[in-house]
Design a protein around this motif. Structure first.
Motif, PDB file in Angstrom:
ATOM      1  N   PHE A  76       0.796  -1.281   0.126  1.00 24.07           N
ATOM      2  CA  PHE A  76       0.029  -0.042  -0.111  1.00 24.07           C
ATOM      3  C   PHE A  76       0.920   1.195  -0.108  1.00 24.07           C
ATOM      4  O   PHE A  76       0.596   2.308  -0.326  1.00 24.07           O
ATOM      5  CB  PHE A  76      -0.762  -0.052   1.312  1.00 24.07           C
ATOM      6  N   ARG A  77       1.921   1.267   0.649  1.00 25.34           N
ATOM      7  CA  ARG A  77       3.058   2.238   0.602  1.00 25.34           C
ATOM      8  C   ARG A  77       3.605   2.745  -0.733  1.00 25.34           C
ATOM      9  O   ARG A  77       4.563   2.417  -0.933  1.00 25.34           O
ATOM     10  CB  ARG A  77       3.964   2.102   1.582  1.00 25.34           C
ATOM     11  N   THR A  78       2.841   3.060  -1.678  1.00 26.14           N
ATOM     12  CA  THR A  78       3.396   3.392  -3.045  1.00 26.14           C
ATOM     13  C   THR A  78       3.222   4.968  -3.265  1.00 26.14           C
ATOM     14  O   THR A  78       2.314   5.834  -2.499  1.00 26.14           O
ATOM     15  CB  THR A  78       2.213   2.743  -4.262  1.00 26.14           C
ATOM     16  N   LYS A  79       3.864   5.628  -4.342  1.00 27.87           N
ATOM     17  CA  LYS A  79       3.659   6.694  -4.565  1.00 27.87           C
ATOM     18  C   LYS A  79       2.372   7.397  -4.913  1.00 27.87           C
ATOM     19  O   LYS A  79       1.892   8.398  -4.872  1.00 27.87           O
ATOM     20  CB  LYS A  79       4.600   7.077  -5.795  1.00 27.87           C
ATOM     21  N   ARG A  80       1.289   6.272  -5.298  1.00 27.54           N
ATOM     22  CA  ARG A  80       0.006   6.494  -5.796  1.00 27.54           C
ATOM     23  C   ARG A  80      -0.697   5.379  -5.136  1.00 27.54           C
ATOM     24  O   ARG A  80      -1.350   4.461  -6.187  1.00 27.54           O
ATOM     25  CB  ARG A  80      -0.074   6.851  -7.435  1.00 27.54           C
ATOM     26  N   PRO A  81      -1.062   5.214  -3.968  1.00 27.51           N
ATOM     27  CA  PRO A  81      -1.888   4.329  -3.458  1.00 27.51           C
ATOM     28  C   PRO A  81      -3.232   4.077  -4.292  1.00 27.51           C
ATOM     29  O   PRO A  81      -3.948   3.113  -4.191  1.00 27.51           O
ATOM     30  CB  PRO A  81      -2.004   4.620  -2.154  1.00 27.51           C
ATOM     31  N   ASP A  82      -3.864   5.053  -4.513  1.00 28.37           N
ATOM     32  CA  ASP A  82      -5.068   5.275  -5.312  1.00 28.37           C
ATOM     33  C   ASP A  82      -5.196   4.422  -6.399  1.00 28.37           C
ATOM     34  O   ASP A  82      -6.026   3.590  -6.573  1.00 28.37           O
ATOM     35  CB  ASP A  82      -5.510   6.631  -5.756  1.00 28.37           C
ATOM     36  N   LEU A  83      -4.030   4.413  -7.245  1.00 24.86           N
ATOM     37  CA  LEU A  83      -4.060   3.545  -8.471  1.00 24.86           C
ATOM     38  C   LEU A  83      -3.745   2.045  -7.944  1.00 24.86           C
ATOM     39  O   LEU A  83      -4.372   1.127  -8.683  1.00 24.86           O
ATOM     40  CB  LEU A  83      -2.664   3.891  -9.313  1.00 24.86           C
ATOM     41  N   LYS A  84      -3.088   1.755  -7.104  1.00 23.73           N
ATOM     42  CA  LYS A  84      -2.776   0.287  -6.661  1.00 23.73           C
ATOM     43  C   LYS A  84      -4.476  -0.099  -5.967  1.00 23.73           C
ATOM     44  O   LYS A  84      -4.598  -1.306  -6.044  1.00 23.73           O
ATOM     45  CB  LYS A  84      -2.042   0.286  -5.346  1.00 23.73           C
ATOM     46  N   VAL A  85      -5.028   0.709  -5.124  1.00 25.70           N
ATOM     47  CA  VAL A  85      -6.453   0.335  -4.634  1.00 25.70           C
ATOM     48  C   VAL A  85      -7.112  -0.096  -5.976  1.00 25.70           C
ATOM     49  O   VAL A  85      -7.884  -0.898  -5.765  1.00 25.70           O
ATOM     50  CB  VAL A  85      -6.951   1.332  -4.022  1.00 25.70           C
ATOM     51  N   THR A  86      -7.230   0.837  -6.967  1.00 29.81           N
ATOM     52  CA  THR A  86      -8.193   0.562  -8.006  1.00 29.81           C
ATOM     53  C   THR A  86      -7.820  -0.593  -8.725  1.00 29.81           C
ATOM     54  O   THR A  86      -8.619  -1.359  -9.335  1.00 29.81           O
ATOM     55  CB  THR A  86      -8.045   1.985  -8.938  1.00 29.81           C
ATOM     56  N   GLU A  87      -6.414  -1.008  -8.996  1.00 30.84           N
ATOM     57  CA  GLU A  87      -6.001  -2.504  -9.332  1.00 30.84           C
ATOM     58  C   GLU A  87      -6.571  -3.571  -8.433  1.00 30.84           C
ATOM     59  O   GLU A  87      -7.251  -4.491  -9.193  1.00 30.84           O
ATOM     60  CB  GLU A  87      -4.388  -2.176  -9.521  1.00 30.84           C
ATOM     61  N   TRP A  88      -6.604  -3.355  -7.221  1.00 34.43           N
ATOM     62  CA  TRP A  88      -7.094  -4.262  -6.444  1.00 34.43           C
ATOM     63  C   TRP A  88      -8.460  -4.557  -6.696  1.00 34.43           C
ATOM     64  O   TRP A  88      -9.059  -5.680  -6.385  1.00 34.43           O
ATOM     65  CB  TRP A  88      -6.810  -3.932  -4.850  1.00 34.43           C
ATOM     66  N   ALA A  89      -9.134  -3.314  -6.656  1.00 31.88           N
ATOM     67  CA  ALA A  89     -10.684  -3.568  -6.663  1.00 31.88           C
ATOM     68  C   ALA A  89     -11.124  -4.303  -8.037  1.00 31.88           C
ATOM     69  O   ALA A  89     -12.098  -4.937  -8.177  1.00 31.88           O
ATOM     70  CB  ALA A  89     -11.245  -1.924  -6.897  1.00 31.88           C
ATOM     71  N   GLN A  90     -10.375  -4.051  -9.309  1.00 32.20           N
ATOM     72  CA  GLN A  90     -10.621  -4.732 -10.419  1.00 32.20           C
ATOM     73  C   GLN A  90     -10.441  -6.309 -10.314  1.00 32.20           C
ATOM     74  O   GLN A  90     -11.176  -6.930 -10.752  1.00 32.20           O
ATOM     75  CB  GLN A  90      -9.502  -4.193 -11.616  1.00 32.20           C
ATOM     76  N   GLN A  91      -9.508  -6.999  -9.301  1.00 31.67           N
ATOM     77  CA  GLN A  91      -9.378  -8.007  -8.929  1.00 31.67           C
ATOM     78  C   GLN A  91     -10.320  -8.667  -7.942  1.00 31.67           C
ATOM     79  O   GLN A  91     -10.801  -9.696  -8.163  1.00 31.67           O
ATOM     80  CB  GLN A  91      -7.879  -8.132  -8.660  1.00 31.67           C
ATOM     81  N   LEU A  92     -10.369  -7.986  -6.963  1.00 28.93           N
ATOM     82  CA  LEU A  92     -11.151  -8.392  -5.571  1.00 28.93           C
ATOM     83  C   LEU A  92     -12.796  -8.138  -5.729  1.00 28.93           C
ATOM     84  O   LEU A  92     -13.524  -8.686  -5.052  1.00 28.93           O
ATOM     85  CB  LEU A  92     -10.564  -7.991  -4.636  1.00 28.93           C
ATOM     86  N   GLY A  93     -13.253  -7.068  -6.438  1.00 29.13           N
ATOM     87  CA  GLY A  93     -14.507  -6.522  -6.360  1.00 29.13           C
ATOM     88  C   GLY A  93     -14.490  -5.197  -5.926  1.00 29.13           C
ATOM     89  O   GLY A  93     -13.583  -4.527  -5.385  1.00 29.13           O
ATOM     90  N   PRO A  94     -15.804  -4.549  -5.705  1.00 30.84           N
ATOM     91  CA  PRO A  94     -15.833  -2.993  -5.231  1.00 30.84           C
ATOM     92  C   PRO A  94     -15.727  -2.886  -3.799  1.00 30.84           C
ATOM     93  O   PRO A  94     -15.615  -1.645  -3.219  1.00 30.84           O
ATOM     94  CB  PRO A  94     -17.294  -2.502  -5.712  1.00 30.84           C
ATOM     95  N   ILE A  95     -15.668  -3.788  -3.070  1.00 30.68           N
ATOM     96  CA  ILE A  95     -15.423  -3.692  -1.578  1.00 30.68           C
ATOM     97  C   ILE A  95     -14.325  -4.952  -1.174  1.00 30.68           C
ATOM     98  O   ILE A  95     -14.653  -5.725  -1.343  1.00 30.68           O
ATOM     99  CB  ILE A  95     -16.702  -3.987  -0.773  1.00 30.68           C
TER     100      ILE A  95
END
Length: 525
Positions: free
Chosen positions: A55-74
């Protein structure tokens, strides 16, 4: 005797090592044992650390969005012993902010060590949980914000007096390329100063420089991907003289110094006040200070036992939230528009047809300028300046789209993911104002699906109080620039892709240069 002297330090070191190992083991046991049980999917992490390093990345929002595409919206993230829930689509975000807004309306700043320290472990509109203090501070601000909004001419004069100075600054540069960042920040900050304390300042004034220092340092020191994020987890690092903690200390010191200067100026103006003078002339902070004065004079307590410290911290809210978002949004607009000549041409055509070249734009022109308003809506969607919103916390057990979320669970709304969802927005990384226009050319209504999927100011119980101010500021800034200038890129080409923006509490474009070529000699002489 010599043997005893040599062995004693060794025994001491062994004892220290054993104690350190025991402490580490106990910490790890505590970390695992106290993890909140939330039945949601989660990306695979590391033992003990969970998803902390991912999670500690330069753009955590992009990483979170990538996870949402894999895991679902929650889904959930495990950061050591702390469980965070992330929601990334309209249905889940709307339920968190609106339908279940009261139950999800807390702030988990017991987890945010940097924010807690900067706000001096006190409470303001931004960091406070709902309660008597928060209600008084928010209601006072809301009442006076409405008072300003109802005086449309007052809002216009406040904005245009500063925007006219900004136009002159741009004109003075001639046709030469330059970075407009500092001029934009100065203009927006002075607009905020008027609403916060009832006056503007010269750019060279020490107090004005402190306003900018407090805003900039706060914006760069907070946020999941910003420098110093490790302090939110390992707060004990502050004892080792880290640069990140020293910056937090500097913010508090500068904010206290700024507050002392603002109060002194307030007292001096109050002493020269004529009977019957409107308290609006002293800004939102002046109204709150006057209420505190009256309560102290009558030996009464304000609701929630509000003190000067609460007002000082709310003053910090106004500086930070009011200027950061508008400054970065308008700066991003300039970077985008110099690379979109067709959109710039349509903006100029609209302002020329509705307003002309003989008078300045007014807020009353908004209803006749749908393309300008659609451009602002697309700017807010495309840039998503606060990509993960402001963190929420459940104040009671709640169910979100069928998923049980326990009390005292932090929830983060991934507005970036919602605003750039390729399943909803066609070509989400193309800047296209027409998304917010009807077939007849008018702006889409608030209940249109595109408008409902746009939440740059949040929604529900904790919606941003300054939404109407921000929209008015952006309208006057953008249309005035279109009326006055042809905006052109500088010699070095740079991408305006929002995925490449820099992170902090908000995201912002990297520095760039541009040219303002005058196209109207009749105004702002």
């Amino acid at each position: 005797f010599k043997v005893q002297r040599n062995q004693s330090p060794r025994r001491d070191m062994a004892v220290v090592t054993i104690l350190a190992c025991i402490a580490a083991v106990l910490f790890l046991i505590h970390t695992v044992w106290n993890r909140k049980k939330v039945d949601l999917p989660s990306p695979k992490g590391l033992p003990i650390l969970g998803n902390l390093l991912q999670f500690r990345t330069k753009r955590p929002d992009l990483k979170v969005t990538e996870w949402a595409q894999q895991l679902g919206p929650i889904f959930k993230l495990q950061l050591l012993n702390r469980t965070y829930v992330f929601v990334s689509d309209y249905q889940h975000i709307h339920e968190v902010l609106v339908t279940k807004g009261k139950a999800c309306g807390g702030r988990p700043f017991q987890y945010g060590n940097r924010a807690r320290f900067i706000w001096e472990y006190g409470t303001s509109v931004f960091v406070n949980n709902p309660g008597p203090q928060w209600k008084f501070l928010r209601n006072t601000l809301h009442t006076n914000v409405k008072m300003y909004n109802e005086g449309l001419k007052k809002v216009e004069s406040v904005n245009m007096s500063v925007i006219s100075d900004l136009v002159r600054d741009f004109k003075s540069k001639g046709p030469h390329p330059f970075n407009p960042w500092e001029d934009v920040l100065n203009a927006v900050m002075n607009i905020i100063c008027i609403f916060a304390v009832g006056r503007t300042f010269k750019k060279t004034d020490e107090v004005f420089q402190l306003f900018k220092v407090v805003e900039r340092e706060t914006a760069t020191c907070l946020g999941a991907g910003s420098e110093g994020a490790e302090l939110d987890v390992f707060w004990w690092l502050r004892y080792f003289g880290t640069k990140s903690f020293k910056r937090l200390e500097a913010i508090r010191d500068n904010r206290r110094k700024l507050w002392a200067m603002v109060k002194k100026d307030f007292d001096e103006r109050r002493s020269a006040q004529k009977v019957g003078d409107d308290m609006k002339n002293f800004g939102l902070v002046g109204v709150m200070l006057s209420a505190l004065e009256e309560a102290q004079k009558n030996s009464t307590l304000l609701p929630g036992n509000v003190t000067e410290k609460n007002i000082m911290l709310t003053f910090h809210d106004l500086i930070f939230a009011g200027s950061t978002t508008t400054t970065n949004s308008f700066y991003a607009f300039l970077k985008i528009i110099i690379q979109c000549p067709d959109i710039q041409g349509r903006l100029q055509e609209e302002v020329d047809g509705v307003v002309g070249a003989e008078r300045v734009v007014t807020l009353g022109d908004k209803h006749r300028m749908p393309y300008s308003r659609a451009t602002i809506l697309e700017l807010l969607r495309y840039t998503s300046i606060t990509p993960l919103g402001v963190i929420h916390n459940t104040t009671e057990s709640v169910t979100i789209q069928g998923h049980h979320i326990p009390t005292d669970t932090p929830i983060i709304t991934n507005t970036w993911g919602m605003h750039h969802d390729p399943h909803f927005w066609k070509d989400p990384f193309v800047f296209r104002p027409d998304r917010f226009l009807e077939d007849d050319g008018d702006v889409v209504a608030p209940d249109h699906r595109n408008r409902k999927h746009l939440m740059p100011f949040g929604a529900g119980t904790r919606v941003c109080l300054g939404e109407s101010f921000a929209l008015g500021r952006l309208f006057l800034l953008i249309t005035t620039m279109a009326q006055m200038f042809d905006m052109k890129p500088g010699p070095v080409k740079q991408s305006c892709d929002a995925r490449l923006f820099r992170t902090g509490t908000t995201i912002s474009p990297s520095d760039f240069e541009m040219k303002f070529v005058l196209r109207n000699d009749n105004l702002f002489m």
